[in-house]
Design a protein around this motif. Sequence first.
Motif, PDB file in Angstrom:
ATOM      1  N   VAL A  74      34.335  28.298  59.840  1.00 11.50           N
ATOM      2  CA  VAL A  74      35.376  28.061  58.577  1.00 11.50           C
ATOM      3  C   VAL A  74      35.415  29.959  58.041  1.00 11.50           C
ATOM      4  O   VAL A  74      34.242  30.278  58.579  1.00 11.50           O
TER       5      VAL A  74
ATOM      6  N   ARG B 232      42.543  22.026  63.265  1.00 13.65           N
ATOM      7  CA  ARG B 232      43.399  24.175  63.899  1.00 13.65           C
ATOM      8  C   ARG B 232      43.757  23.565  64.398  1.00 13.65           C
ATOM      9  O   ARG B 232      44.043  23.068  66.233  1.00 13.65           O
TER      10      ARG B 232
ATOM     11  N   TYR C 262      51.318  26.195  52.226  1.00 14.40           N
ATOM     12  CA  TYR C 262      49.763  26.762  52.510  1.00 14.40           C
ATOM     13  C   TYR C 262      50.617  28.524  53.777  1.00 14.40           C
ATOM     14  O   TYR C 262      51.651  27.838  54.455  1.00 14.40           O
TER      15      TYR C 262
ATOM     16  N   LEU D 150      37.362  19.115  61.011  1.00 18.48           N
ATOM     17  CA  LEU D 150      38.170  20.377  60.796  1.00 18.48           C
ATOM     18  C   LEU D 150      39.376  20.366  61.754  1.00 18.48           C
ATOM     19  O   LEU D 150      38.457  19.719  62.748  1.00 18.48           O
TER      20      LEU D 150
ATOM     21  N   ASP E  21      40.069  28.889  53.797  1.00 17.47           N
ATOM     22  CA  ASP E  21      40.428  27.198  54.330  1.00 17.47           C
ATOM     23  C   ASP E  21      40.286  26.085  53.100  1.00 17.47           C
ATOM     24  O   ASP E  21      40.007  26.308  52.514  1.00 17.47           O
TER      25      ASP E  21
ATOM     26  N   GLN F 128      44.171  26.337  59.648  1.00 17.60           N
ATOM     27  CA  GLN F 128      42.626  25.275  60.012  1.00 17.60           C
ATOM     28  C   GLN F 128      42.518  23.949  58.317  1.00 17.60           C
ATOM     29  O   GLN F 128      42.629  25.349  57.424  1.00 17.60           O
ATOM     30  N   VAL F 129      42.174  22.448  58.619  1.00 15.58           N
ATOM     31  CA  VAL F 129      42.228  22.667  57.424  1.00 15.58           C
ATOM     32  C   VAL F 129      40.779  21.601  57.544  1.00 15.58           C
ATOM     33  O   VAL F 129      40.888  20.515  58.984  1.00 15.58           O
TER      34      VAL F 129
ATOM     35  N   GLY G 183      42.056  31.879  54.855  1.00  6.34           N
ATOM     36  CA  GLY G 183      42.473  30.856  55.314  1.00  6.34           C
ATOM     37  C   GLY G 183      43.729  30.621  54.412  1.00  6.34           C
ATOM     38  O   GLY G 183      44.917  31.785  54.007  1.00  6.34           O
TER      39      GLY G 183
END
Length: 405
Positions: free
Chosen positions: A365, A266, A212, A264, A369, A251-252, A158
């Motif tokens: 996931v 994305r 990120y 979630l 992530d 995605q977080v 992730g």
Amino acid sequence: MSSACRSARRTGPVRSRARLFLAVQAAVVCAALTACAGGGPAEGAAPAGTAVAPAPALDITVAPHGTKAVAGVPVKVTAESGKLKTVQVRAAGGKALAGRISADGRTWTSDRVAAPGTAYTVSAKDAAGRGDRTGFTTAAADKVNKLTLAPGKDTTVGIAQPLSIVFDHPVKNKAAVEKALTVTTTDDTTGSWGWLRDHSGKDRVDWRPREYWKPGTRVTLAAGLDGVDSGPDGGFFVRDYATTFTIGSAQVARVDLDRHRLTLVREGKTVLDLPMSAGTPGGDKASWRGTAVLMSKEGTINMRSETVGLGDAYDKMVDWSMRLTWSGMYVHAAPWNAAYFGVANRSSGCVGLSDANAAALYGQVRAGDPFEITGADAKGTVAEGNGYGAWNVSWADWRKKSALG
């Protein structure tokens, strides 16, 4: 013979003293005429019968040297005469040390240090093709340091996954170790190493981006540590390490402790919105806030409260377990807490979901992530060494954790 020489040959009776004078005078004149006629050796030439000395052979000295030479220092080759053209320093087994020749051609210095317990051969040549060859052997390491790398090689992770290295023994020479670590990315990502104490108590260094990762980035670590001394109580490294990994989709997971919801997201779109129940506020059972990174998906595991300092509160087999911290915070299925999903936080610190929702999240996931946890019902912020908590440190402060400034 010239007429002057002939005239010096007098005949007839003369006194002996006169004859001697004339003979000496004639010899001097004839010698001078002979020299003027060019019959002698050329100017600057060696006299007849004298050997011409050959140009000196290439002669090199090498440091370190001997049969128990010091390891952990660069190899230096010096030409005692002439200028170096090529130099090769090769370890037993064929591995060569790269290096460079100085501007004046007198010395060559390796880019990397000599490894412990290794025999090296050294050969050098100059522009005229003259050569010399020698060798040395370094002493074996009294203590060897090793490490554990994350993430694993050729994995997809992730957008919050750092490069993380945990060392078996203490690292005092942090700058020397950090210099040996090279990170390359396919999009020139800006990032920095930061030294910290792992939750296990061991020395650790992580490399995180400023922000990120961008999805699709390919990351490579080359840890050229063979021969590097980690310092007192740490020992030498005796091998190199490497890993590569790829960044997956953006995605977080957002955990709202106050609203009791986990969503979630994305690529900017919400794909799951789940009711949950987190840790009971007001004590050790409360959850952490801040950004935690999914460390691993562990499936069905046995959770025992004594392993996280909560006495004999529970001993259960738990499904769909997703680890967020070393201290034992997970997201997992918790059907026994169904009455509190979306209503209140009543767990022992983990984020609990229904079986179906935990399974759905587990399937979506991946390790790396970020789980961004917000809300008042928390006992503090995830520490940098408790899992991958580096995202809870500002970029400016994180850069200060580098041993190279």
